[in-house]
Enzyme design. Structure first.
Site, mmCIF file in Angstrom:
data_model
loop_
_atom_site.group_PDB
_atom_site.id
_atom_site.type_symbol
_atom_site.label_atom_id
_atom_site.label_comp_id
_atom_site.label_asym_id
_atom_site.label_seq_id
_atom_site.Cartn_x
_atom_site.Cartn_y
_atom_site.Cartn_z
ATOM 1 N N ASP A 200 0.883 -1.171 0.000
ATOM 2 C CA ASP A 200 0.000 0.000 0.000
ATOM 3 C C ASP A 200 0.920 1.220 0.000
ATOM 4 O O ASP A 200 1.660 1.464 0.963
ATOM 5 C CB ASP A 200 -0.899 -0.027 1.247
ATOM 6 C CG ASP A 200 -1.882 1.149 1.276
ATOM 7 O OD1 ASP A 200 -1.611 2.170 0.621
ATOM 8 O OD2 ASP A 200 -2.903 1.045 1.993
ATOM 9 N N TYR A 225 -5.410 11.079 -3.539
ATOM 10 C CA TYR A 225 -5.744 12.382 -2.948
ATOM 11 C C TYR A 225 -4.725 12.901 -1.943
ATOM 12 O O TYR A 225 -4.911 13.960 -1.366
ATOM 13 C CB TYR A 225 -7.148 12.345 -2.310
ATOM 14 C CG TYR A 225 -7.417 11.232 -1.310
ATOM 15 C CD1 TYR A 225 -6.903 11.282 -0.023
ATOM 16 C CD2 TYR A 225 -8.214 10.149 -1.655
ATOM 17 C CE1 TYR A 225 -7.171 10.269 0.892
ATOM 18 C CE2 TYR A 225 -8.481 9.132 -0.755
ATOM 19 C CZ TYR A 225 -7.960 9.195 0.521
ATOM 20 O OH TYR A 225 -8.221 8.199 1.423
ATOM 21 N N ARG A 372 0.175 15.020 13.948
ATOM 22 C CA ARG A 372 0.810 14.536 12.711
ATOM 23 C C ARG A 372 1.018 15.710 11.745
ATOM 24 O O ARG A 372 0.097 16.496 11.506
ATOM 25 C CB ARG A 372 -0.070 13.463 12.067
ATOM 26 C CG ARG A 372 0.588 12.780 10.888
ATOM 27 C CD ARG A 372 -0.229 11.608 10.391
ATOM 28 N NE ARG A 372 -1.444 12.037 9.711
ATOM 29 C CZ ARG A 372 -2.137 11.281 8.854
ATOM 30 N NH1 ARG A 372 -1.744 10.048 8.596
ATOM 31 N NH2 ARG A 372 -3.231 11.726 8.283
HETATM 32 C C1 LIG Z 1 -2.384 3.574 4.169
HETATM 33 C C2 LIG Z 1 -3.751 3.922 3.688
HETATM 34 N N1 LIG Z 1 -4.438 3.031 2.938
HETATM 35 C C3 LIG Z 1 -5.671 3.310 2.497
HETATM 36 C C4 LIG Z 1 -6.298 4.497 2.804
HETATM 37 C C5 LIG Z 1 -7.710 4.748 2.370
HETATM 38 O O1 LIG Z 1 -7.827 4.843 1.019
HETATM 39 P P1 LIG Z 1 -9.259 5.054 0.311
HETATM 40 O O2 LIG Z 1 -9.955 6.116 1.076
HETATM 41 O O3 LIG Z 1 -8.871 5.485 -1.071
HETATM 42 O O4 LIG Z 1 -9.960 3.757 0.321
HETATM 43 C C6 LIG Z 1 -5.628 5.444 3.571
HETATM 44 C C7 LIG Z 1 -6.274 6.723 3.903
HETATM 45 O O5 LIG Z 1 -5.787 7.547 4.614
HETATM 46 C C8 LIG Z 1 -4.324 5.146 4.037
HETATM 47 O O6 LIG Z 1 -3.653 6.001 4.806
#
Ligand SMILES: Cc1ncc(COP(=O)(O)O)c(C=O)c1O
Length: 413
Positions: A200, A225, A372
């Site tokens: 991720d 985003y 943060r």
């Molecule tokens: C590490 C991580 N993965 C996934 C997400 C969420 O992604 P989405 O809102 O596009 O599903 C976030 C959101 O802050 C995140 O920090």
């Protein structure tokens, strides 16, 4: 926010010598705001409004349905994905801009379990971003517990990878601590046991010089985003290494992932390559905003972006240590071990952040006690860092955060 004290000459010099300084002008930022939250929602590029207006008025308003062909709306997920590929060390035919990170993770983890039916475990880190754990938990329930999610602490995670592990799923830069996994080394550890490695990249893409293919990564997802500045709820991206593309199948076999969506056949035949991971109709307006930002990034050197990010975070840590004693750093001390955001612990972290925001320093709060701050090298200056620490020191010394207004919680923190 009142007038700020003069910054020391050595800070001004850092900004003067910054090869990325001019990029700040490509963003619409209030000069009275110090924006340290680009790791959560990136700032607005100046090009975005015009690009969106064109997509709405000309492409949709005038072109109507013809624009699927005449403005190549239909090719937008691949085209925009191709522009993300350069930033993450991938080939352009390995990346799609589509869906949310959560949905993309579902598709890729599901696909990894289908590729290795004899393996029954998905391994992830305790304290990973919640959506990652929730999505994998949902898959586990859907598969009738034939596949189990195992969540291990970071310290012992590597020893948990075994012959039963279908996939190891990790966030490259941890959303709270900011800790960075060594991508190539961890990927090799997963491969040594025959497991797929899924990254991720939500807190890495657009911030660090990620090299997915250099690390031999299998699959990856990430947000549009945050550091990619695609706007609130921007489409996310997914990566499927070329060597897996012929065999792998998406568990969300929607019509846009079909080899011939407009043949309207009853039977599903997956499209060639990464395209099979498309599902429904692409969100054209969201993709237009994300593409405007990626075009602005153009040929920006990601190694220079990462180097500036390391310097900004180092400066913040050093200044905070001298101006805000008693504010412990909750992120790794060495720049190579972290991404581009920092966390500090404070019992009243929520209220401290509200007091900072009132004074024009925008970061965020992460439960239970973390302040943060994110440092997007595209628009954060060394002067911003110096001013932010001065304001933080004042908020802490004056206990401005004791004001009851700052303790009232909003829905989004
Ligand atoms: C590490 C991580 N993965 C996934 C997400 C969420 O992604 P989405 O809102 O596009 O599903 C976030 C959101 O802050 C995140 O920090």
């Amino acid at each position: 926010m009142g007038s700020r004290p003069r910054t020391p000459a050595k800070i001004d010099r850092l900004d003067r010598d910054d090869p990325l300084a001019a990029l700040r002008d490509a963003f619409n930022l209030d000069p009275h705001v110090i924006y340290l939250d680009g790791n959560s929602l990136g700032a607005l590029p100046k090009a975005t409004a015009g690009r969106l207006a064109q997509a709405v008025s000309r492409e949709w308003g005038e072109g109507l349905i013809k624009s699927w062909n005449t403005h190549d709306w239909i090719g937008a997920p691949q085209r925009v994905g191709g522009k993300i590929a350069r930033l993450i060390g991938a080939q352009s035919d390995e990346v799609l801009a589509t869906d949310s990170t959560s949905v993309n993770l579902f598709k890729l983890v599901g696909a990894a379990t289908m590729l290795a039916p004899a393996r029954r475990t998905i391994l992830s880190e305790a304290g990973n971003f919640p959506t990652d754990l929730y999505v994998m938990g949902g898959l586990e329930a859907l598969l009738g517990r034939k596949v189990k999610l195992r969540v291990a602490p970071a310290e012992s995670l590597l020893s948990e990878i075994d012959q039963d592990t279908a996939a190891v799923v990790l966030t490259h830069v941890h959303y709270a601590a900011g800790r960075r996994w060594p991508m190539a080394e961890i990927t090799a550890r997963a491969h040594a046991k025959g497991a797929m490695m899924i990254w991720d990249l939500s807190h890495s893409a657009g911030a660090l010089a990620v090299d997915l293919n250099g690390a031999a990564a299998d699959l990856a997802v990430g947000c549009g985003y945050k550091y990619l500045n695609g706007g609130p709820g921007a489409p996310a991206f997914l990566f499927v290494a070329r060597r897996h593309q012929a065999m792998i199948r998406s568990p969300l076999s929607g019509w846009m992932g079909h080899e011939a969506p407009f043949a309207f056949a009853d039977d599903y035949q997956p499209a060639a390559g990464v395209d099979r991971f498309l599902c429904g109709t692409p969100p054209i307006l969201g993709l237009a905003a994300l593409e405007a930002s990626l075009d602005m990034l153009g040929e920006v050197d990601m190694a220079a972006v990462e180097a500036k990010g390391a310097a900004l975070t180092e400066l913040f840590i050093a200044l905070a240590a001298s101006r805000c004693p008693g504010l412990p750093l909750a992120s790794p001390r060495a720049a190579k071990d972290r991404g581009l955001h920092l966390c500090f612990r404070h019992v009243d972290a929520y209220a401290v952040m509200q007091a900072l925001i009132e004074r024009g320093v925008i970061g965020d709060f992460r439960a239970p006690d973390l302040l943060r701050f994110g440092f997007s090298p595209l628009y954060v200056s060394y002067r911003d860092v110096w001013n932010a620490v001065e304001i933080l020191a004042d908020v802490l010394e004056s206990r401005a955060f004791d004001d009851p207004r700052h303790h009232r919680r909003s829905a989004v923190t």
